[in-house]
Structure formats: C-alpha cells, structure tokens
Design an enzyme around this catalytic site. Structure first.
Site, PDB file in Angstrom:
ATOM      1  CD  GLU A  25      -9.735  -5.949   7.463  1.00 13.71           C
ATOM      2  OE1 GLU A  25      -9.261  -5.449   6.418  1.00 13.71           O
ATOM      3  OE2 GLU A  25      -9.062  -6.338   8.417  1.00 13.71           O
ATOM      4  CD  GLU A  84     -13.367  -8.411  11.584  1.00 12.58           C
ATOM      5  OE1 GLU A  84     -12.182  -8.075  11.466  1.00 12.58           O
ATOM      6  OE2 GLU A  84     -13.739  -9.597  11.531  1.00 12.58           O
TER       7      GLU A  84
END
Ligand code: ADP
Length: 484
Positions: free
Chosen positions: A256, A464
C-alpha cells in the site's frame, strides 16, 4: 503525558509475550513533534532480535495455525474490547508521538479497533469451495489455509490503524506476525501488543520490533526463508525495494504505497458539500495521508465561487498542539516534511503558481505549517506529481469532463480519487474512467473496515479491510479426491 493505565507505556521489544531490552542494549528516542520534547527512549531492535522474533513466530505458527476460528475470534474480540476500554489513553499516546489532534487520534483508535472486530467475525466465514466435477470418479474442493509467518512494516501517519489493518486479518487467518513499526511512532504499536497480551494472544503470534535500523531489519524480513508474506504500507520507493528483496524467496506481497489523489469539483456539484468533502480529505492528519487530495481540480465556471467558499473554510482551521481541545491541524512529523513542502511551494511559484492563503511555517512551533492554498497550478509543477503530505491545497482549473479525467489520470499513482457531482450519468461515467483503486463520490472520507482499501498502478497492490483483506493472508489449496 499522564496515562490512566500505566502499562500502556511500553518501551521494550515485544518477543515471546515479553517486553525486553535489545540484544546490544541500544535505545532510541521518541520525541513529541508538537514541542520537540523527549517522550521516552525505546529499545532499538537488532538483527539478532529480528531473527529471534522470526524464530518465535515460526514456532508459534505450528500451533496457532491449527486453532479453530472460534478460538481465534474470541481472542480478537477481547483485544478489540480492551482497545475500546483504553481508547482515551491510546489516543493520548498517539497524539504525543505523532502529533494529530486528540479528536482525530480518538477517531483512529476507533477505526483501528474496527479492523480487529471485523476480522474477529470475518475469520468465521472464510469458506472453501466444492467444485462441480467433469469426471465421475473425482471430487474437487478447495480449502483456505493461513499462508505462514507474516512480516508487516508500517508507517507513522496512522500508528495504530495501519497495524490493526494488517495484524488483525493475519492472526484471524491463523498466521503469526513479526511487525516493524515506524521509528517515529513505536509507542502505539507497543501499547497494542500489551493489550494483545492481556487478551490472551499466545506467545509468538505477534512480535514487535521497534528500531532505527530499518534497512538491515527490512532486509532480513524480506529475505528470511521462514517468512511467507510481506505486508507494507509506506512510500513507493521503499515498496519497490522490498519487492525486489522479496523476490529472492518469492514472498507473497501486499503493498500500500504512495498516492496522488485528484479531487474534482464539477459545475453540477453541491458546492457546500464539495467544500466540506475537499477539506476533510485534504486537511485530515495535517494532510499526511496517502489518500489526501493532492490536486484539487475545479471546473472553470464555478472556480471563483468555489475558491471563496473553500478559502473561508480553510481559514477556520485551527493550528496548534494536538493536545489542545480546539486544534484541528497538528504539527508535521519531522523537519524533512516541512522542507519538502517549502521546496514544492518554491518550485510551484517559480512555475507561475500563486499562494492565496498561508504559505509559511506557523508560529505554533518548528514543525507547524499554515493551512495553505496555492492556485494557478499546472502539471509542469512538482506538486502535481509528488505527494505533498502537508496542509497545502493545490488548485487546478479545467473546462470539460474529458479534460478533468485526463488530468486526474495523468499520474503514475492510482490509490484514491474523489469527485463531486449531482449528475447521475456523470457519476457513473467518471467513476468508471478514473484509474484508481478507491473512488469517493460526494464524500471525502472513504475508508472503513467493511470495504476494500488498496491501489493500482504504482500505488501498489493487495487489499486491506473487507473479506478481501483476510485472503491476503491465506492460500487457496485445491484438493482432488479420485478413484471413487
Ligand atoms: P515515509 O516516507 O512515509 O516515512 P517510508 O516508506 O520511508 O515512508 O517508511 C514507511 C515504513 O518503512 C517505516 O516503518 C520505515 O521505517 C520503513 N522503511 C523505510 N525504509 C526501509 C527499508 N529500506 N527497509 C525496510 N523498511 C523501511
């Protein structure tokens, strides 16, 4: 800093459910960014500590991976409850080491806890499949199994939530985790470990390695043969390095990384809502999130009206120590963050931009910056390409929808994008054409435990949150039963 629960201030490395010194006894300092004062010193994990943590996680995996979902769920629920019960202390700790206003810190604790609660429930629904067969003597099925030992590396901008968003799904899936928190904010991570211990998490399931020796430890975590998966949140540059290092043992990855979020205000937007949404996405955490609007694109016909309303709203923001009740913008994390903003502003001004509000360091202290608006921005300027990561709104003008989409997509990043429009056809058209993993429409706050968070292009890959978030820590095993 006066915590009600003194046990939440932990300063040791967390291995085998104990907080210990580092093997070479070294420590490092944690400072409060609001005033530069020392908060405490923390044990500085070494390579030997890292290998110990990996060994502990490997040993624990044998047992933890065979626990049933109800056992895991119960511990996670208890952990969740303890986080909620201690949220005021955790928020105070977070503000003290990271700087964000106390209210935002409390928001982060609730948001961080929500991942623990969500995955306490979600692990009970990670079904395999029974697959229709094309040969009568065979039966086909899949099962979901934990991938193994996970290494997690997290940033300083969300010192609690970035941890729970990785650790909760990993341990819910039956994995064990070795976590390296950011060196600026290790205390929130260690407080979470204390509560996990109280919740009954068996030893070795979670280890925490606070360290300033992140390069060497990062290398071990990405090359050690016992680690199956690396989950990282941070810059694109470091993400690429970790991916390269992980290639040697072909680890599964979730990355990320950086963003360059556009926030498009169309002429058919509900302007007051657009101003509210743009402020929320731009100035949260003093502009230090990877989903913060980095470029505000405004349609020419409404530009003067929008700018007036937006400026009035930005002027209402209150810069100050996050501990003070009325502060809405805290300090930036460190001097490099201030220097970066100054350089981006200088470059923009040299290329024809105009500062219409702010533009300087704030009198509240060394690391505070004035909420700033800079107009006449173009894609020749550095701030159109790089994350600003500070309280600076860069405003661009466009004329047509096609032009807005082209400008929005003109970046190597693809994490979050926002737009404001009340036209249903436009909403569908634009949301399909924006090359981003997350789209906020008429809304500036998009992240929640139930939804998949993650980018495309050079913002990384993997999700996520949501049920996708637990799959990142599982393998799908195909089982073929023959000779029936
Ligand atoms: P930021 O610019 O937001 O600080 P970084 O990518 O530098 O982003 O940091 C995010 C996390 O990555 C932090 O925990 C940091 O310690 C860690 N980190 C930075 N460089 C490395 C590296 N070479 N190896 C492993 N971890 C690293």
């Amino acid at each position: 800093m006066e915590l009600k629960n003194k046990k939440l201030l932990q300063t040791g490395i967390f291995i085998d459910n104990k907080f210990t010194k580092s093997t070479d006894n070294s420590t490092f300092k944690v400072n409060n960014p609001a005033n530069g004062k020392l908060v405490c010193t923390v044990a500085n994990a070494t390579e030997i500590d890292t290998n110990k943590a990996i060994h502990s996680a490997e040993t624990a995996f044998k047992k933890w991976s065979t626990t049933n979902v109800l056992e895991r769920s119960k511990i996670l629920k208890k952990w969740y409850q303890l986080i909620i019960d201690n949220k005021d202390d955790l928020a105070l700790l977070l503000t003290t080491e990271q700087g964000k206003p106390l209210n935002e810190a409390l928001g982060e604790i609730n948001y961080g806890a929500s991942f623990v609660e969500w995955y306490a429930e979600e692990c009970r629904r990670t079904y395999g499949e029974t697959i229709p067969f094309s040969n009568n003597s065979k039966r086909l099925k899949t099962i979901q199994q934990p991938i193994g030992v996970v290494a997690a590396i997290t940033p300083w901008n969300f010192p609690t939530a970035m941890i729970t968003r990785k650790v909760a799904p990993a341990i819910a899936a039956g994995c064990t985790v070795v976590l390296k928190p950011a060196e600026d904010t290790p205390l929130s991570a260690l407080a979470l470990a204390q509560l996990a211990l109280e919740a009954g998490l068996p030893k070795g399931v979670l280890s925490i390695l606070p360290t300033t020796n992140y390069k060497d430890i990062g290398r071990i975590l990405t090359t050690h043969p016992s680690i199956a998966k690396v989950s990282f949140t941070g810059s694109t540059t470091v993400g690429k390095l970790l991916m390269q290092q992980s290639a040697s043992t072909l680890k599964k990855l979730s990355l990320e990384l950086g963003g360059n979020a556009p926030c498009i205000i169309f002429d058919d937007a509900e302007l007051d809502n657009a101003v509210k949404g743009a402020i929320a996405t731009k100035y949260r955490n003093a502009g230090q999130t990877c989903v913060c609007a980095n470029r505000i694109l405004v349609q020419k016909s409404i530009y003067p009206t929008f700018l007036k309303k937006y400026t009035e709203a930005v002027e209402k923001l209150k810069v100050g120590n996050g501990i003070k009740k009325n502060s809405t913008i805290g300090p930036l994390i460190n001097q490099e963050a201030i220097d970066k903003i100054k350089n981006l502003l200088t470059d923009a001004l040299e290329n024809g931009a105009k500062i219409t509000l702010g533009g300087n360091q704030h009198k509240a202290g060394k690391l505070f910056f004035e909420p700033t608006i800079i107009t006449n921005c173009t894609n020749e300027m550095q701030l159109s390409k790089e994350e600003i990561f500070g309280p600076v709104s860069s405003i661009f003008i466009f004329e047509t929808e096609e032009e807005a989409i082209a400008m929005a997509n003109d970046t190597e990043y693809g994490l979050a994008a926002y737009f404001f429009s009340e036209n249903v056809n436009r909403v569908i058209r634009v949301s399909e054409k924006l090359e981003y993993g997350i789209i906020g429409i008429n809304e500036g706050i998009i992240s929640t435990a139930e939804a998949p968070f993650g980018g495309i292009k050079q913002s990384g890959f993997g999700k996520e949150g949501s049920f996708y978030g637990i799959e990142e820590y599982q393998i799908t095993k195909y089982i073929c039963i023959g000779n029936l």
